[in-house]
Scaffold this active site. Structure first.
Site, PDB file in Angstrom:
ATOM      1  N   ASP A  79      19.107 -14.106  43.375  1.00  0.00           N
ATOM      2  CA  ASP A  79      20.155 -13.262  42.788  1.00  0.00           C
ATOM      3  C   ASP A  79      20.916 -12.488  43.859  1.00  0.00           C
ATOM      4  OD1 ASP A  79      18.015 -11.558  43.351  1.00  0.00           O
ATOM      5  OD2 ASP A  79      17.607 -11.104  41.238  1.00  0.00           O
ATOM      6  N   ASP A  91      14.119 -11.295  47.129  1.00  0.00           N
ATOM      7  CA  ASP A  91      14.906 -11.143  45.902  1.00  0.00           C
ATOM      8  C   ASP A  91      15.856  -9.953  46.083  1.00  0.00           C
ATOM      9  OD1 ASP A  91      14.881 -11.938  42.795  1.00  0.00           O
ATOM     10  OD2 ASP A  91      15.114  -9.761  42.967  1.00  0.00           O
ATOM     11  N   HIS A 104      16.430  -7.565  44.118  1.00  0.00           N
ATOM     12  CA  HIS A 104      15.892  -6.326  43.549  1.00  0.00           C
ATOM     13  C   HIS A 104      14.583  -5.972  44.265  1.00  0.00           C
ATOM     14  CE1 HIS A 104      18.238  -8.230  40.240  1.00  0.00           C
ATOM     15  NE2 HIS A 104      18.627  -6.983  40.009  1.00  0.00           N
ATOM     16  N   HIS A 116       8.476  -7.378  39.283  1.00  0.00           N
ATOM     17  CA  HIS A 116       8.637  -6.025  38.718  1.00  0.00           C
ATOM     18  C   HIS A 116       7.427  -5.588  37.885  1.00  0.00           C
ATOM     19  CE1 HIS A 116      12.669  -5.898  40.189  1.00  0.00           C
ATOM     20  NE2 HIS A 116      13.086  -6.887  39.434  1.00  0.00           N
TER      21      HIS A 116
HETATM   22 ZN   LIG Z   1      16.058  -9.932  41.253  1.00  0.00          ZN
END
Ligand SMILES: [Zn+2]
Length: 282
Positions: free
Chosen positions: A224, A145, A147, A107
């Site tokens: 995740d 991932d 996200h 991120h």
């Molecule tokens: Zn994540």
């Protein structure tokens, strides 16, 4: 041959109260040690490597402890932990290993929060971006991932040496990655879509890649997506085995960098399955 794991106990020293806490990697390391994996100690990434990805002002402020948001605290010495995590990704690229360190990175954009996100989502330095830049190879970054890797997309959008492919939950943090753009190909998925949809989407995603140029594969490996974790797509240990097999079948020099995954013991089991599947087919 078993994939080497890049790990340092130094990355356990901060953030015990945070969901992105030391147990994520400590318990995973214990699981992998019991399964006979070998561990390599990383070194700090060089500042030159950090500057290849991030703005100098951002690195300066991070070093001074001046960068903070509600998800991503300015811990004491966080610059050193983040630089070590980036160094671990660089070592993973060199030895074709799996970097099991924290903080995560995907991120973190050039100057912090990326593409309009409000926070840096537990990330300080974009580890996989630093490692890929250092190799100077034409690389496919595959981000599994849960996200969207908004930082990685921001850093590499328009870069002629990189293709970025991400499968992620949407709508969800950081709110980006709904559509593809240039060399960044995004596949938003519904919450708990399950293994079959994930694998079918991975297949579609891999068809979008211009394979002729790809010299190396870098995997932003987040767990995740596991059922009931922070960005659950309803995956299970067996799903990671199949994902690993598919990645192995690509037959490219490959390395893996840990992103999310918030239950340490489960991370260890999922990493083991991913790597077993990878090694079976590679
Ligand atoms: Zn994540």
């Amino acid at each position: 041959m078993k994939t080497p794991i890049i790990y340092s106990e130094k990355c356990l020293a901060y953030g015990g109260w945070h969901i992105e806490g030391p147990q994520r990697v400590k318990k995973a390391q214990e699981v992998l040690k019991a399964k006979g994996y070998k561990f390599l100690e990383p070194q700090l990434a060089s500042e030159e490597d950090l500057f290849s990805v991030h703005d100098a002002d951002y690195i300066f402020n991070l070093k001074k402890g001046l960068v903070e948001d509600p998800d991503t605290p300015a811990y004491d010495n966080i610059f050193e932990y983040a630089t070590l995590s980036a160094g671990a990704a660089c070592l993973a690229a060199e030895v074709h290993g799996f970097s099991l360190t924290r903080p995560p990175g995907h991120h973190a954009g050039r100057n912090g929060a990326a593409l309009g996100a409000f926070t840096r989502g537990f990330c300080y330095i974009n580890n996989i971006a630093v490692a890929v830049k250092a190799t100077e190879k034409y690389t496919l970054i595959l981000d599994i991932d849960g996200h969207h890797g908004n930082g990685t997309q921001e850093i590499f959008l328009g870069d002629p040496k990189i293709q970025y492919v991400s499968l992620h939950r949407y709508p969800h943090y950081p709110g980006t990655g709904l559509a593809s753009q240039g060399n960044c190909v995004n596949f938003p998925l519904e919450a708990d879509c399950g293994e079959q949809v994930f694998l079918e989407t991975l297949e579609k995603a891999l068809k979008k890649v211009n394979w002729g140029k790809v010299e190396a594969l870098a995997v932003s490996a987040g767990f995740d997506t596991h059922l009931d974790d922070l960005a659950s797509l309803g995956l299970t240990e067996g799903s990671y085995r199949l994902i690993g097999k598919r990645i192995g079948k690509l037959k490219k020099p490959t390395f893996f960098v840990l992103e999310g995954g918030y239950r340490g013991e489960q991370n260890g089991l999922d990493i083991h399955q991913l790597l077993c599947g990878f090694e079976e087919n590679h």
